[in-house]
Write an enzyme that holds these catalytic residues in place. Structure first.
Site, PDB file in Angstrom:
ATOM      1  N   ASP A  81       0.843  -1.184   0.000  1.00 38.65           N
ATOM      2  CA  ASP A  81       0.000   0.000   0.000  1.00 38.65           C
ATOM      3  C   ASP A  81       0.883   1.240   0.000  1.00 38.65           C
ATOM      4  OD1 ASP A  81      -2.772   1.172   0.471  1.00 38.65           O
ATOM      5  OD2 ASP A  81      -1.666   2.007   2.161  1.00 38.65           O
ATOM      6  N   GLU A 115       1.572   0.290  -4.969  1.00 35.20           N
ATOM      7  CA  GLU A 115       1.100   1.576  -5.465  1.00 35.20           C
ATOM      8  C   GLU A 115       2.288   2.522  -5.560  1.00 35.20           C
ATOM      9  OE1 GLU A 115      -3.343   2.333  -3.991  1.00 35.20           O
ATOM     10  OE2 GLU A 115      -1.944   2.092  -2.334  1.00 35.20           O
TER      11      GLU A 115
END
Length: 862
Positions: free
Chosen positions: A557, A586
């Site tokens: 994340d 990400e």
């Protein structure tokens, strides 16, 4: 702390009125009616420096979202905020948190931690309280507030520099005569931040010798009292890492005959192990730990300590901090204490460590992202252990019209990997109240190395959550599905309450130049992976999960918060275990104080081989920007998007000067159109094409998914995308009810044809290596784009000795188009607007082919 908004602080959740007006209406729920109060609240706030610019008050009612209230008045005490809190019920509390907002960041700084109002005048429905900077106490009488002169902070900024702050200003030029240090340490000079001012409450003291962090001096300031100096900014220097970074094992090192405990806390003056008899106990047996190498503390408990409940306790200056061991591998209910475990006792029957389904190149992956609770919680799921790890592991479950649900549905779909939203122990769900509906995505880490208790059948038993998670992993492996874990090392739920900050204050997080916490994550803090012990923790944690739980991949994340070196060390460590373990993340470029050349984002993808980034170029190219609700993309009517789609089709590599994004290789690209974040594709289509029919939206949706599954790179599907999942317009469902988040198995039955189409696309992708090329040079050599009408993209993938040439055509127009084929040979149709798969649907002969509106066609040379 209750904050409305996106887990990364970007969006606001839509109201239920809007939700109810969309494609489906939510089931009616009966809510018990209780008397609610509206309370008039007056809050007096004092900052000892008198600096109120940008400060406001965040307040909330218990279990409700917060709201910002300005300070609108002054008195002799300080600033005043007046507001109303509605919807309060018997026993509720009111939360308060002063924060400083800036134009680019409304959470630029917060003052200490949450304050709580627990009482108010119920006859008048009003309350007046006094709070002050740096304290979490709420005073109901101004006379109780102690504002007598005192030292607020005395910390070591550098090895020979102490920063001192007081709660009252003083004449700084006379301060040297009034300040002394113990242990014979002399003050060589003093420095005021603003020498033009005659009075200040902040000074820098330069000493005549280097300071000892583990034995700091005591500072005495005439008129302000005494305080033991603590480590401050010095912990964020390179010298600190060089001096104290430790390479050995940390945490509880279990053996049947003894357990060694090793803690890293180099700025502590003392450290203790606290052993408890029961998880609810407030007091335990304190065992002194001995100082070891590199700032470590150690002690040993003889005998078999399996099941021992413990915490760690360190003395920082004049204060003792108690914290859960960051390296604890088992925790009590709600993760408030650690547990020593013999991990061999946690293995379920049939556990096969290090045995997993065979897998080839990363580009062979088709990832299915889901949430443990979402998958099974629907009343018609046919799953017994709803919302649990064991629910994921159930086989033979059926829903409406006999459709397969849960694991059987995933297996039937044909994907290769299942990615779970966070399954480590997170903070936002109360594991002691699981009889009440609670939901959260889980992006609020509490204990990184222990599973989440709300997904276990018994959260009070620390072994149960581990055994049942392992059982889930093993069952998926037995069904030839690999497992990815979503990891969130980029921030913590609450810095002040985090074990990292309690044990080594100021070290594990990034700070701005003004001393405030960095906030590139949008949730109030960024961890500092570039510091050696934060990096070590991330690497140690990931490798622990990979080894102990036999996991097959990790989704990072907000990976762009981390640094390149950390991510490469993670890759290297996992390669030693199993090179086929996937790392995806990400790779957004986030505003955190880190050298841009070191950020683990898309711009630096070339420095991170074997690490894939989510491709937002094709995501937004297909459906429109996720940050603009009404913006459309290729499939929903925006012209001129062909270039963006081509860039995604080639896997994000530098295919040509015109078609290039960030990847050096297709295994660095995750190709997708929707995920748990933002609107589902179906909801985005409703927003951007409100006048379209349901059938037309189905065509757009199907077209987008077909582009994802025929493009180069790593394919990624959001759970329910195959039956055009809706969240009823809720783009930020991180804590929304089950009715919003659950997989709707009734919808799965209604959209059976659409599911079959996606199954066919996955089958085709896995059967045809042409869609899964791993060599960028091979993509450049074999993939050729064809001339085609506007709002279409057509290309060929040349055959090899064992593979036939393919033609792929995507038509986003509302009308049919004619596309010229590369030659006039015969072509077998594998995909059209109705069906997809490896079976021939028909034959095309001639130089052109007609492609129906909003559809994909795949042809294979005969």
């Amino acid at each position: 702390m209750k904050r409305a908004g996106y887990k990364k602080g970007i969006a606001i959740m839509l109201s239920l009125m809007l939700i109810g007006s969309l494609f489906f209406t939510l089931p009616m729920q009966t809510v018990a009616q209780t008397e609610e109060d509206t309370v008039d609240v007056t809050v007096h706030y004092w900052r000892f420096g008198g600096d109120y610019e940008g400060w406001n008050l965040w307040a909330w009612a218990e279990e409700r979202d917060g709201k910002s209230y300005p300070f609108t008045a002054n008195d002799e005490y300080g600033k005043i905020a007046r507001f109303q809190i509605t919807g309060l019920q018997e026993g509720d509390q009111i939360g308060l948190l002063p924060r400083r907002s800036m134009p680019e960041n409304e959470w630029a700084e917060k003052d200490f931690s949450d304050r709580t109002i627990t009482q108010w005048n119920r006859e008048k429905n009003q309350v007046e309280v006094w709070i002050l900077q740096g304290e979490d106490t709420v005073y109901y009488d101004e006379k109780e507030v102690d504002r007598s002169p005192k030292i607020v902070d005395a910390s070591i900024d550098d090895w020979d520099t102490i920063s001192i702050r007081t709660n009252q200003p003083f004449a700084w030029q006379e301060a040297e005569k009034r300040i002394t240090l113990s242990d014979g340490i002399a003050i060589q000079s003093i420095e005021a931040p603003d020498p033009e001012q005659t009075e200040t409450n902040h000074l820098l003291l330069h000493t005549n010798q280097k300071l000892n962090l583990s034995q700091p001096p005591r500072l005495s300031f005439e008129g302000f009292g005494e305080k033991t100096v603590t480590a401050g900014k010095v912990v964020r220097t390179a010298t600190f890492d060089q001096r104290y970074a430790y390479n050995g094992e940390l945490g509880p090192l279990y053996d049947k005959k003894k357990t060694d405990f090793r803690l890293w806390a180099p700025t502590a003056q003392r450290a203790q192990l606290v052993v408890y008899d029961h998880w609810e106990d407030d007091e335990g047996q304190m065992i002194e730990m001995k100082a070891g190498k590199k700032g470590t503390w150690q002690t040993t408990l003889s005998g078999d300590q399996h099941g021992t409940i413990y915490t760690t306790r360190v003395k920082i200056g004049d204060k003792w901090n108690e914290a859960v061991d960051p390296y604890a591998k088992g925790v009590t209910v709600n993760g408030d204490k650690g547990i020593v475990l013999n991990l061999k006792n946690t293995n379920p029957k049939g556990w096969k460590p290090q045995k997993k389904p065979t897998f080839g190149e990363p580009t062979d992956a088709v990832i299915y992202e889901t949430h443990v609770r979402d998958l099974s919680i629907h009343p018609d799921s046919g799953i017994q252990h709803k919302g649990k790890f064991l629910g994921v592991a159930e086989k033979g479950t059926q829903g409406p019209n006999g459709v397969k649900t849960g694991l059987d549905h995933i297996k039937d779909l044909g994907v290769t990997h299942v990615q779970f939203l966070p399954i480590y122990d997170y903070a936002s769900v109360d594991e002691t109240r699981l009889d009440e509906p609670q939901f959260n995505w889980g992006y609020d880490p509490k204990n990184y190395n222990a599973p989440e208790g709300s997904y276990a059948t018994d959260p009070y038993h620390p072994v149960t959550r581990i055994t049942e998670l392992k059982q889930m992993v093993q069952t998926l492996h037995d069904e030839r599905l690999r497992v990815l874990m979503d990891v969130v090392y980029n921030h913590v739920y609450d810095v002040e309450q985090s074990s990292f900050h309690k044990l080594v204050p100021g070290y594990y997080f990034r700070y701005n130049e003004d001393g405030t916490l960095a906030n590139g994550t949008g949730v109030g803090n960024d961890t500092a992976s570039e510091r050696r012990m934060m990096r070590k923790f991330i690497v140690d944690s990931v490798t622990f999960w990979a080894k102990e739980y036999n996991l097959d991949g990790f989704r990072f994340d907000l990976m762009g918060i981390h640094d390149v070196d950390t991510m490469n060390e993670v890759r290297e460590a996992l390669d030693q275990i199993d090179p086929s373990i996937l790392i995806i993340g990400e790779g957004w470029d986030l505003n955190t104080p880190l050298d841009p050349a070191k950020k683990a984002n898309q711009k630096n993808a070339a420095q991170m081989a074997g690490i894939a980034h989510f491709n937002d170029y094709i995501r937004d190219g297909l459906k429109g920007s996720v940050f603009e609700e009404r913006d459309a993309g290729f499939v929903n009517g925006k012209p001129g998007m062909e270039r963006e789609i081509r860039r995604g089709i080639v896997g994000g590599i530098a295919y040509s000067e015109e078609l290039s994004t960030f990847a050096t290789s297709p295994d660095q690209t995750v190709t997708y159109v929707e995920a748990h974040d933002n609107h589902t594709l179906w909801d985005k289509l409703e927003l951007t094409q409100p006048d379209a029919s349901e059938e037309e939206r189905k065509q757009m949706h199907q077209l987008a998914t077909s582009i994802v599954l025929t493009s180069q790179g790593i394919s990624f599907l959001h759970a329910g995308q195959e039956f055009m999942r809706t969240k009823y317009g809720d783009e930020n469902s991180y804590k929304s009810p089950d009715q919003i988040n659950r997989l709707d198995w009734n919808r799965r039955a209604v959209f059976a044809n659409e599911v079959d189409y996606v199954k066919g696309l996955i089958q085709l992708r896995l059967a045809k290596p042409q869609f899964r090329l791993s060599d960028p040079d091979e993509i450049r050599e074999r993939l050729t784009f064809l001339n085609s009408p506007e709002n279409t993209v057509a290309y060929t993938i040349a055959g090899s000795q064992r593979e036939n040439t393919l033609v792929i055509i995507h038509n986003a127009n509302p009308d049919t188009v004619e596309v010229t084929l590369p030659d006039s040979d015969s072509w077998n149709v594998l995909v059209n607007e109705e069906r997809a798969g490896t079976q021939t649907l028909g034959t095309i002969k001639g130089k052109t082919v007609t492609v129906n509106p909003r559809s994909t066609m795949v042809l294979e040379k005969r």
